[in-house]
Design a protein around this motif. Structure first.
Motif, PDB file in Angstrom:
ATOM      1  N   LEU A 149      24.320   8.040 -10.044  1.00 34.17           N
ATOM      2  CA  LEU A 149      24.724   6.707  -9.638  1.00 34.17           C
ATOM      3  C   LEU A 149      26.076   7.052  -8.593  1.00 34.17           C
ATOM      4  O   LEU A 149      25.816   6.550  -7.218  1.00 34.17           O
ATOM      5  N   HIS A 150      26.899   7.883  -8.913  1.00 37.21           N
ATOM      6  CA  HIS A 150      28.007   8.072  -8.054  1.00 37.21           C
ATOM      7  C   HIS A 150      28.004   9.606  -7.084  1.00 37.21           C
ATOM      8  O   HIS A 150      28.974   9.878  -6.702  1.00 37.21           O
ATOM      9  N   SER A 151      26.906   9.951  -7.042  1.00 35.85           N
ATOM     10  CA  SER A 151      26.671  11.104  -6.283  1.00 35.85           C
ATOM     11  C   SER A 151      25.862  10.702  -4.843  1.00 35.85           C
ATOM     12  O   SER A 151      25.576   9.724  -4.673  1.00 35.85           O
ATOM     13  N   SER A 152      25.568  11.882  -4.045  1.00 36.48           N
ATOM     14  CA  SER A 152      24.706  11.570  -2.837  1.00 36.48           C
ATOM     15  C   SER A 152      23.275  11.124  -3.170  1.00 36.48           C
ATOM     16  O   SER A 152      22.630  10.477  -2.362  1.00 36.48           O
ATOM     17  N   LYS A 153      22.839  11.304  -4.592  1.00 34.43           N
ATOM     18  CA  LYS A 153      21.502  10.836  -4.790  1.00 34.43           C
ATOM     19  C   LYS A 153      21.446   9.426  -5.211  1.00 34.43           C
ATOM     20  O   LYS A 153      20.509   9.065  -5.681  1.00 34.43           O
ATOM     21  N   GLY A 154      22.591   8.769  -5.197  1.00 35.82           N
ATOM     22  CA  GLY A 154      22.700   7.270  -5.490  1.00 35.82           C
ATOM     23  C   GLY A 154      21.622   6.290  -4.851  1.00 35.82           C
ATOM     24  O   GLY A 154      21.162   5.399  -5.332  1.00 35.82           O
ATOM     25  N   SER A 155      21.237   6.663  -3.674  1.00 34.46           N
ATOM     26  CA  SER A 155      20.453   5.815  -2.874  1.00 34.46           C
ATOM     27  C   SER A 155      18.947   5.786  -3.423  1.00 34.46           C
ATOM     28  O   SER A 155      18.196   5.134  -3.339  1.00 34.46           O
ATOM     29  N   CYS A 156      18.540   6.848  -4.206  1.00 31.53           N
ATOM     30  CA  CYS A 156      17.082   6.859  -5.030  1.00 31.53           C
ATOM     31  C   CYS A 156      17.271   5.764  -6.063  1.00 31.53           C
ATOM     32  O   CYS A 156      16.179   5.550  -6.732  1.00 31.53           O
ATOM     33  N   LEU A 157      18.362   5.356  -6.640  1.00 31.85           N
ATOM     34  CA  LEU A 157      18.150   4.221  -7.579  1.00 31.85           C
ATOM     35  C   LEU A 157      18.344   2.726  -6.924  1.00 31.85           C
ATOM     36  O   LEU A 157      19.365   2.258  -6.598  1.00 31.85           O
ATOM     37  N   ASP A 158      17.171   2.235  -6.543  1.00 33.39           N
ATOM     38  CA  ASP A 158      16.951   1.013  -6.190  1.00 33.39           C
ATOM     39  C   ASP A 158      17.304   0.034  -7.278  1.00 33.39           C
ATOM     40  O   ASP A 158      17.297   0.365  -8.292  1.00 33.39           O
ATOM     41  N   TRP A 159      17.335  -1.190  -6.890  1.00 33.70           N
ATOM     42  CA  TRP A 159      17.426  -2.205  -7.939  1.00 33.70           C
ATOM     43  C   TRP A 159      16.537  -2.299  -9.156  1.00 33.70           C
ATOM     44  O   TRP A 159      16.837  -2.395 -10.091  1.00 33.70           O
ATOM     45  N   PRO A 160      15.173  -2.312  -8.742  1.00 31.05           N
ATOM     46  CA  PRO A 160      14.407  -2.274  -9.963  1.00 31.05           C
ATOM     47  C   PRO A 160      14.625  -1.214 -10.990  1.00 31.05           C
ATOM     48  O   PRO A 160      14.536  -1.390 -12.236  1.00 31.05           O
ATOM     49  N   THR A 161      14.988   0.022 -10.443  1.00 33.68           N
ATOM     50  CA  THR A 161      15.418   1.096 -11.439  1.00 33.68           C
ATOM     51  C   THR A 161      16.688   1.101 -12.157  1.00 33.68           C
ATOM     52  O   THR A 161      16.972   1.222 -13.351  1.00 33.68           O
ATOM     53  N   ARG A 162      17.667   0.405 -11.382  1.00 34.01           N
ATOM     54  CA  ARG A 162      19.044   0.097 -12.092  1.00 34.01           C
ATOM     55  C   ARG A 162      18.706  -0.797 -13.238  1.00 34.01           C
ATOM     56  O   ARG A 162      19.152  -1.030 -14.423  1.00 34.01           O
ATOM     57  N   TYR A 163      17.879  -2.080 -12.855  1.00 40.10           N
ATOM     58  CA  TYR A 163      17.571  -2.920 -13.704  1.00 40.10           C
ATOM     59  C   TYR A 163      16.959  -2.404 -14.992  1.00 40.10           C
ATOM     60  O   TYR A 163      17.470  -2.726 -16.440  1.00 40.10           O
TER      61      TYR A 163
END
Length: 1001
Positions: free
Chosen positions: A790-804
């Motif tokens: 979440l807090h790295s440069s890869k955080g953009s791959c965590l879209d909202w459905p994934t976070r939910y």
């Protein structure tokens, strides 16, 4: 001489008099002084912290305080009769000196930070009629002297931390009309002597952790009572018949308790009742006969009980605003009378065993806005008059057996916003107007037998966000007009018979996040201008007849992580731009692709993604057989011999090297493997020796307070994670002198994880130990920890459905620990770095080195991580699941904001305080992670509210993890939020729609 002296004296006296007159005229403050009541209030000001300067007008330049902020005086006597300083951000102990204001009749310090205990001297406020100290920081027992205030009529102490039992003197109030103790920490029993306060009109004791108590039958003596709120009070036993004597009662709320037995027939004698809330209990039996007596009833919620039988006709004949009887065991049909109620605007009967047909007149005589009868056994056709009055907004009929066509009348229902018809037996063509309803944002027709084409009138559906039509029999082309749906986020039309090319206008859908059209008959080439799909997360076009080249632009889609183009007729080379993608699912098999593989994908792990493409060339076995045959021509017999000999030498060399290497590693560690003790918790396909051979520095993938973590690839192809715990002497909480978890942490983790079997708790395969070394072997999580991702440069791959999904998974894991383990377990170090993610971003709770069984014992050392530690640790170290809930709330705030729990940008605040401050000062848009899609804003805001509930400063106000799971699932099911009162706070009585779990809309 004497005369001159007298003259001078007279002159001096005259001058002095004139000077005094001038001073009186121009400086009256020199002779006027603040009265005694003003002096008392000045002392109140000195005793309170006033950071906002609300009391700045309280100065000594006035003769009375009547013009001061928050002060009201009697117009005749100029004596103070009211002090109202609500929501003024004042802090400090309760100012008892206020009781010296002899005519003070009303005192409100609502929503401040008045702290410490409420002194017994409060009884000296003898003329008080109205006392409101709600939403402060008061604690300790309730003062027994409150009942000595003779004229007290309204007493509101809600939202504090009062604890203990009710004083017996609370049965002696003389004129009390309102008693509100909502959301405190009262933990005694519900007293019967409250039934002696015959003047009570409102009694609100909701959300207190009382000891298991029965509803005192004596409450039936309160014949003047209009409001009785006892939700969330740990009530047991049956509802007493005596409540039927409360003829003036308008609101009855007994929800969220453990009441059992039948609903008493005496409840039908409450002829003035407007609202009855009985949800989330264990009530059984049938709804009592005689409900037609309740002519004022507008709302009945008896959901989530064990009621059975049929719904009485007389109940459905009432002029109800809302009838909610979900999650019970009702059987039988809906009475025809339900269709005749002229005031029914909500019909929610989901999750029962109701059968038969919906009444044909349903909606004809009533302004229906919501119909939700999901998950029943209904059959027959959809009634055609549902939108007769033109106000129907939600039609949810999922998981039934409705048949026939969609009524043509619904195609004119322009008020519809949400339509869910999944998994029924509906058929025929969808009416053309139904495709283009202007307000609909969710249209779900999945799992029926609809036929015909997608109408061009879909261009009128300007608000459509989710279009789900999979598993039907739709035919024909996808119309170009679909490109006009600027708000479309998800389009799923798989398993149909759609044909023709993909419309080029699809590239106009810049908000599109998922396009799933697999298993159709689509043909032609992919649109060449795909670069506009910046939000596209999933593209599944498998098993069609698409042809041409794969566009290079696919490699520029920043959010794409699911790509399946298998089973088509694509040809040409694989674009090297695909190496730019971070794909979790990738499949180009069974096409006509040729050429070399991009270097990133020329690996054995991607082999299955390219099978069935005869023209592809790679060193991978089976992908390019023609090239292999060419290499074996010529001197085949000689080459074969050379290869065999070389292979034999190679194998012998590898065996020799492996033997020497193992001896070297053994000597390097100085470890006698024969002394290792292996304890397994599952059937293993490896030994402890394989694990030991992988403990090299090049295999380290993480290091923390507990120890180092290694990635171990075993001989059977399986990958595991090995945690090697730090050594050292121990403290009580399982940490050594450096704060690292060691021997006791090893025992805690083994004790905890060894007996747990849950899909959202990381699996402990086994443990290995010697006197000097401890190893824990877990399942390997390829996507690492949530915090790192979440807090790295890869955080953009965590879209909202994934976070939910991650939030729900982690909540279910913690709920299992708190509520389903025997005895319950408190994790004590919940944080994003301890939530691990598998290959599909499923979440597992991990790291149980400081976990403890729930009990009364306090810890001498705080466990947890900065930014996640609950505020009550400042005054107690007692183990409690509420601290886990606070920490999980911080994780939710991380998911919503994308920010770290501690950040230099916050100054001296942590994430919780930063969110609250920013919401108040700047608004919601300054809190949400800008990387999240705006189309999910409403859902994200509701999850944010759950996070704020979990991080409430008062532990009692935090919901249980089971409740957190339920609330998160309800967000996913797009249920309506709870109702609020006039103050904007959650009402003690509310309705929760749990009809369609699992959806993200």
């Amino acid at each position: 001489m004497q005369r001159n002296q007298n003259t001078c004296s007279f002159s001096l006296s005259l001058e002095t008099t004139m000077l005094l007159l001038l001073l009186l005229l121009f400086c009256p403050s020199l002779v006027l002084s603040l009265n005694q009541e003003g002096l008392y209030l000045q002392r109140v000001k000195l005793g309170l912290d006033d950071p906002d300067g609300v009391l700045s007008s309280w100065n000594d330049r006035d003769d009375t305080p009547c013009n001061w902020t928050g002060i009201t005086c009697d117009s005749l006597t100029r004596s103070v009769n009211s002090v109202h300083l609500s929501q003024s951000n004042l802090a400090g102990p309760f100012p008892t000196i206020l009781c010296r204001l002899r005519n003070l009749s009303s005192l409100s310090l609502y929503n401040n930070s008045i702290n410490s205990s409420l002194p017994v001297e409060i009884s000296t406020c003898q003329n008080l009629q109205h006392l409101n100290l709600a939403q402060n920081l008061l604690l300790g027992p309730l003062p027994s002297t409150l009942s000595e205030i003779p004229n007290l009529r309204h007493l509101d102490l809600s939202g504090n931390s009062f604890s203990g039992d009710f004083p017996a003197t609370f049965g002696h109030f003389r004129r009390l009309e309102e008693l509100s103790l909502l959301e405190n920490l009262l933990n005694g029993t519900l007293p019967s002597f409250l039934g002696n306060v015959s003047t009570l009109r409102q009694l609100n004791l909701s959300y207190n952790p009382f000891s298991p108590s029965q509803i005192p039958p004596e409450l039936g003596n309160l014949t003047s009572l209009e409001t009785l709120w006892l939700s969330g009070c740990n009530l047991v036993g049956q509802i007493p018949d005596s409540l039927g004597r409360l003829k003036n009662l308008r609101d009855l709320d007994l929800a969220l308790n453990s009441l059992h037995g039948p609903i008493p027939k005496s409840i039908t004698e409450l002829t003035n009742v407007v609202q009855i809330e009985l949800y989330n209990n264990s009530l059984s039996g049938e709804i009592p006969a005689g409900m037609s007596n309740l002519t004022a009833l507008r709302r009945l919620d008896a959901s989530m009980n064990d009621l059975d039988g049929t719904i009485p006709d007389e109940l459905c004949g009432l002029q109800l605003d809302s009838l909610t009887l979900s999650e019970n065991h009702f059987v039988g049909n809906i009475p025809v009378s339900v269709a005749r109620s002229p005031y029914l605007f909500e019909l929610k009967l989901f999750k029962n065993r109701l059968t038969g047909k919906l009444p044909s007149d349903l909606g004809r005589n009533s302004p229906l806005k919501v119909v939700d009868v999901s998950e029943n056994l209904f059959s027959g056709e959809i009634p055609e008059h549902l939108c007769e009055n033109g106000v129907l907004e939600q039609l949810v009929l999922i998981y039934n057996s409705f048949s026939g066509n969609i009524p043509a009348s619904l195609s004119k229902c322009r008020s519809l916003t949400r339509v869910r018809l999944r998994n029924n037996r509906l058929s025929g063509e969808v009416p053309a107007g139904f495709w283009g309803l202007p307000q609909v944002y969710l249209l779900e027709l999945v799992g029926n037998s609809f036929s015909g084409q997608i109408s061009k009138t879909i261009s009128g559906a300007a608000n459509l966000s989710v279009l789900l039509i999979s598993r039907n029999q739709f035919t024909g082309n996808i119309p170009d007009e679909i490109g006009l749906l600027a708000n479309l986020v998800e389009f799923s039309g798989s398993d149909n018979q759609l044909s023709g090319p993909l419309p080029s206008t699809l590239v106009n859908l810049t908000k599109l996040g998922s396009l799933d059209l697999h298993n159709n008959n689509l043909s032609g080439e992919l649109p060449s201008e795909m670069g506009s799909w910046n939000n596209l997360n999933e593209l599944n076009l498998a098993n069609n007849e698409l042809s041409g080249k794969i566009p290079d632009q696919i490699g520029s889609l920043p959010a794409l992580n699911y790509l399946d183009l298998s089973g088509n007729l694509f040809s040409g080379k694989i674009p090297p731009e695909l190496e730019n993608l971070k794909l979790n699912q990738f499949n180009l098999s069974n096409n006509r692709l040729s050429g070399d593989l991009p270097p990133l994908y020329a690996k054995q792990i991607y082999r299955d993604s390219f099978l069935g493409n005869p023209g592809l060339c790679s060193d991978m076995v089976g992908l390019c057989p023609t090239r292999s045959e060419a290499k074996n021509q010529g001197f085949a017999w000689l080459l074969r011999s050379i290869f065999i000999l070389a292979g034999l030498v190679f194998v012998l060399g590898v065996i020799w090297f492996y033997w020497k290497f193992r001896n070297f590693k053994k000597n390097k560690r100085g470890v006698d493997k024969s002394k290792w003790i292996l304890t397994s918790f599952h059937k293993l396909g490896f030994s402890e020796y394989e694990i030991l051979d992988c403990l090299d520095e090049e295999n380290v993938i993480g290091s923390g307070a507990s120890g180092k973590v290694y990635k171990a690839v075993l001989s059977n192809g399986e990958t595991v994670a090995v945690k090697k715990l730090w050594g050292g002497s121990m403290k009580e909480d399982g940490s050594d002198e450096n704060g690292r978890i060691s021997d006791d942490g090893f025992e805690a983790e083994v004790e905890t994880l060894g007996k747990i079997r849950h899909k959202n708790i990381v699996r402990l395969w086994c443990c290995c130990s010697t006197r000097d070394c401890k190893l824990l072997v877990y399942e390997f999580m390829p996507n690492g920890s949530l915090g790192d991702l979440l807090h790295s440069s890869k955080g953009s791959c965590l879209d909202w459905p994934t976070r939910y999904k991650i939030a729900v998974d982690a909540a279910e894991g913690l709920s299992y620990l708190h509520l389903d383990c025997v005895p319950p377990i408190v994790h004590r170090d919940v944080k994003s770095n301890n939530i691990l993610l598998d290959g599909e971003f499923g979440a597992r709770v991990a790291d149980f080195g400081v976990a403890k069984v729930v009990g009364p014992k306090s810890m001498s050392v705080i466990a947890g991580s900065c930014g996640y530690i609950a505020p009550e640790y400042a005054y107690t170290l007692r183990v409690n699941e509420k601290s886990d809930i606070y920490s999980f709330g911080v994780v939710i705030l991380e998911l919503v904001t994308g920010r770290l729990p501690i950040d230099p940008e916050f100054g001296d605040k942590d994430l919780v305080k930063w969110v609250c401050t920013t919401l108040d000062q700047k608004g919601i848009d300054h809190v949400l992670d800008p990387k999240l899609e705006s189309c999910f804003k409403e859902e994200i805001c509701r999850v944010l509210n759950i996070g704020l509930l979990c991080t409430s400063p008062l532990p009692i106000n935090r919901p249980s993890m089971r409740k957190v799971v339920k609330m998160l699932q309800e967000v996913g099911a797009d249920n309506k939020p709870k109702t609020t009162n006039n103050d904007g706070k959650l009402s003690p009585y509310y309705y929760e729609d749990t009809s369609d779990q699992g959806s993200v809309i």
